[in-house]
Design a protein around this motif. Structure first.
Motif, PDB file in Angstrom:
ATOM      1  N   ASP A   1      -6.869  14.150   1.949  1.00 17.24           N
ATOM      2  CA  ASP A   1      -5.799  14.820   0.877  1.00 17.24           C
ATOM      3  C   ASP A   1      -6.100  13.790  -0.393  1.00 17.24           C
ATOM      4  OD1 ASP A   1      -3.461  15.087  -0.742  1.00 17.24           O
ATOM      5  OD2 ASP A   1      -2.311  14.705   1.099  1.00 17.24           O
ATOM      6  N   GLU A   2      -6.656  14.679  -1.512  1.00 10.98           N
ATOM      7  CA  GLU A   2      -6.795  14.051  -2.932  1.00 10.98           C
ATOM      8  C   GLU A   2      -5.655  13.955  -3.801  1.00 10.98           C
ATOM      9  OE1 GLU A   2      -9.908  16.470  -3.998  1.00 10.98           O
ATOM     10  OE2 GLU A   2     -11.507  15.161  -3.473  1.00 10.98           O
ATOM     11  N   SER A   3      -4.506  14.227  -3.258  1.00  9.96           N
ATOM     12  CA  SER A   3      -3.428  13.947  -4.053  1.00  9.96           C
ATOM     13  C   SER A   3      -2.757  12.850  -4.324  1.00  9.96           C
ATOM     14  CB  SER A   3      -2.063  14.997  -3.573  1.00  9.96           C
ATOM     15  OG  SER A   3      -1.684  14.369  -2.212  1.00  9.96           O
ATOM     16  N   PHE A   4      -3.033  11.793  -3.291  1.00 13.52           N
ATOM     17  CA  PHE A   4      -2.683  10.523  -3.363  1.00 13.52           C
ATOM     18  C   PHE A   4      -3.506   9.648  -2.575  1.00 13.52           C
ATOM     19  CE2 PHE A   4      -0.248   6.838  -2.355  1.00 13.52           C
ATOM     20  CZ  PHE A   4      -0.052   6.257  -3.665  1.00 13.52           C
ATOM     21  N   PRO A   5      -4.126   8.481  -2.909  1.00 16.43           N
ATOM     22  CA  PRO A   5      -4.199   8.132  -4.284  1.00 16.43           C
ATOM     23  C   PRO A   5      -5.334   8.845  -5.248  1.00 16.43           C
ATOM     24  CG  PRO A   5      -5.368   6.549  -3.084  1.00 16.43           C
ATOM     25  CD  PRO A   5      -4.828   7.536  -2.024  1.00 16.43           C
TER      26      PRO A   5
ATOM     27  N   ASP B   1      -4.700   5.029  -8.097  1.00 20.02           N
ATOM     28  CA  ASP B   1      -4.037   6.077  -8.579  1.00 20.02           C
ATOM     29  C   ASP B   1      -4.741   6.566  -9.897  1.00 20.02           C
ATOM     30  OD1 ASP B   1      -2.579   8.057  -7.590  1.00 20.02           O
ATOM     31  OD2 ASP B   1      -0.904   7.871  -8.819  1.00 20.02           O
ATOM     32  N   GLU B   2      -5.141   5.887 -10.394  1.00 24.91           N
ATOM     33  CA  GLU B   2      -6.035   6.212 -11.919  1.00 24.91           C
ATOM     34  C   GLU B   2      -7.340   5.738 -12.030  1.00 24.91           C
ATOM     35  OE1 GLU B   2      -3.292   5.597 -15.362  1.00 24.91           O
ATOM     36  OE2 GLU B   2      -1.386   6.791 -14.372  1.00 24.91           O
TER      37      GLU B   2
ATOM     38  N   ASN C   1       5.700   7.386  -3.630  1.00 24.61           N
ATOM     39  CA  ASN C   1       4.398   7.031  -3.222  1.00 24.61           C
ATOM     40  C   ASN C   1       4.293   6.838  -1.739  1.00 24.61           C
ATOM     41  OD1 ASN C   1       3.450   7.039  -5.856  1.00 24.61           O
ATOM     42  ND2 ASN C   1       3.217   4.845  -6.290  1.00 24.61           N
ATOM     43  N   TYR C   2       5.438   6.458  -1.086  1.00 26.90           N
ATOM     44  CA  TYR C   2       5.161   6.324   0.036  1.00 26.90           C
ATOM     45  C   TYR C   2       5.352   7.672   0.958  1.00 26.90           C
ATOM     46  CZ  TYR C   2       7.110   4.775   4.675  1.00 26.90           C
ATOM     47  OH  TYR C   2       7.195   4.215   6.240  1.00 26.90           O
ATOM     48  N   GLU C   3       6.171   8.488   0.434  1.00 27.98           N
ATOM     49  CA  GLU C   3       5.977   9.951   0.994  1.00 27.98           C
ATOM     50  C   GLU C   3       4.839  10.558   0.711  1.00 27.98           C
ATOM     51  OE1 GLU C   3       8.614  11.259   2.846  1.00 27.98           O
ATOM     52  OE2 GLU C   3       9.558   9.113   2.412  1.00 27.98           O
ATOM     53  N   LYS C   4       4.138  10.359  -0.319  1.00 29.57           N
ATOM     54  CA  LYS C   4       2.760  10.708  -0.708  1.00 29.57           C
ATOM     55  C   LYS C   4       1.779  10.230   0.342  1.00 29.57           C
ATOM     56  CE  LYS C   4       3.600  11.437  -5.746  1.00 29.57           C
ATOM     57  NZ  LYS C   4       3.147  10.876  -6.977  1.00 29.57           N
ATOM     58  N   LEU C   5       1.932   9.027   0.498  1.00 29.56           N
ATOM     59  CA  LEU C   5       1.135   8.390   1.321  1.00 29.56           C
ATOM     60  C   LEU C   5       1.273   8.732   2.921  1.00 29.56           C
ATOM     61  CD1 LEU C   5      -1.211   6.275   1.446  1.00 29.56           C
ATOM     62  CD2 LEU C   5       0.476   4.705   2.077  1.00 29.56           C
TER      63      LEU C   5
ATOM     64  N   GLU D   1      -1.447  11.214   7.096  1.00 29.86           N
ATOM     65  CA  GLU D   1      -1.233  12.521   8.289  1.00 29.86           C
ATOM     66  C   GLU D   1      -2.501  13.228   8.324  1.00 29.86           C
ATOM     67  OE1 GLU D   1       1.602  15.675  10.232  1.00 29.86           O
ATOM     68  OE2 GLU D   1       2.125  14.907   8.474  1.00 29.86           O
ATOM     69  N   SER D   2      -2.902  13.557   7.011  1.00 29.61           N
ATOM     70  CA  SER D   2      -3.809  14.620   6.591  1.00 29.61           C
ATOM     71  C   SER D   2      -5.279  13.927   7.468  1.00 29.61           C
ATOM     72  CB  SER D   2      -4.062  15.002   4.945  1.00 29.61           C
ATOM     73  OG  SER D   2      -5.246  15.966   4.771  1.00 29.61           O
TER      74      SER D   2
END
Length: 282
Positions: free
Chosen positions: A80-84, A99-100, A256-260, A265-266
């Motif tokens: 999952d490349e959405s985060f980071p 992230d950047e 960020n925790y929700e994204k992680l 999981e991904s």
């Protein structure tokens, strides 16, 4: 019989023969069309099989960052490349996620470990078990491993005047690739050892997601598989701890925790056994 009549009879017979030939010819064309249709279906089926095989073979090739989970298999850490967004970078200690990637602090981390029986009892001085249900509490006894999550200045540094507590929020059993894991979500709270010491924030908090598993010594087919580590295992993702008195930082950490959690999981859904991982792409 007059010659003219004979000629007419021959002409009629000849026309009948042509008509019969025409009917037979039409039947052959229909038969050819059916055969062609069958061939087309077979060809499409074969193409479908090739496509499925290609997709299967692509699985290994699309692993952006393959990471082992002991002897049991592999995951793609960056599925999952959405985060980071800038991905994970291995360091001397943790694998840090940025992230950047512009020199900012790491936004998250990843780590994994397996502990065999002798190390558990002679080095870590903790009990050893092959029972998956007991492994989470036992591995939280690896204090220096959990300490390391708070000792990297590229993410956060806990001073000697501070202390931390690992708080479990939720656990559930999940299965990937036929292997059972215990998934644990929680947070790590850093507080002052002396509440009167106002040199440090009252509460620093970061979230974590851990997947615990048992890694048998003989799970892989090759000797090199065993070298990946066996015994009680865990894979842990965590977001950078922040000062919870700063509303903006606290909000960013929670987001960020929700994204992680989704990213972890991904990655776990890409789990492939040692044998499967080696067979993909061949």
């Amino acid at each position: 019989m007059p010659e003219k009549i004979m000629q007419n009879i021959k002409r009629i017979v000849f026309i009948g023969i042509l008509a019969t030939a025409s009917i037979i010819g039409s039947g052959c064309k229909k038969s050819d069309t059916v055969a062609g249709s069958a061939t087309s279906v077979e060809s499409t089926a074969n193409e479908s099989k090739v496509e499925e095989t290609t997709k299967s073979q692509t699985k290994k090739k699309t692993f952006k960052r393959a990471e082992t989970l002991g002897t049991i298999g592999w995951i793609d850490l960056e599925d999952d490349e959405s985060f980071p967004k800038a991905g994970f970078i291995p360091t001397g200690g943790l694998t840090l996620g940025f992230d950047e990637n512009k020199g900012e602090l790491a936004s998250c981390f990843f780590d994994r470990t397996c502990v065999q029986k002798s190390d558990a009892e002679e080095i870590w001085y903790i009990d050893y078990s092959e029972d998956l249900n007991e492994i989470p509490s036992l591995l939280k006894g690896l204090t220096s491993i959990w300490d390391s999550f708070l000792e990297d200045r590229r993410m956060y540094f806990m001073f000697s005047s501070q202390q931390y507590e690992v708080v479990v929020d939720n656990t559930e059993k999940v299965t990937y690739g036929g292997v059972d894991f215990i998934k644990e979500e929680g947070h790590i709270d850093v507080t002052r050892k002396d509440p009167a010491n106002t040199n440090y924030p009252e509460l620093i908090r970061g979230g974590y997601i851990a997947y615990y598993y048992f890694s048998p010594k003989d799970a892989g087919q090759l000797e090199s598989d065993t070298m990946q580590g066996y015994g009680m295992g865990m894979a842990v993702w965590g977001v950078r701890p922040v000062d919870m008195s700063d509303a903006e930082e606290a909000k960013t950490m929670e987001e960020n925790y929700e994204k992680l959690k989704k990213a972890a999981e991904s990655s776990m859904k890409t789990f492939s056994s040692q044998e499967e991982y080696r067979s993909l792409g061949k």
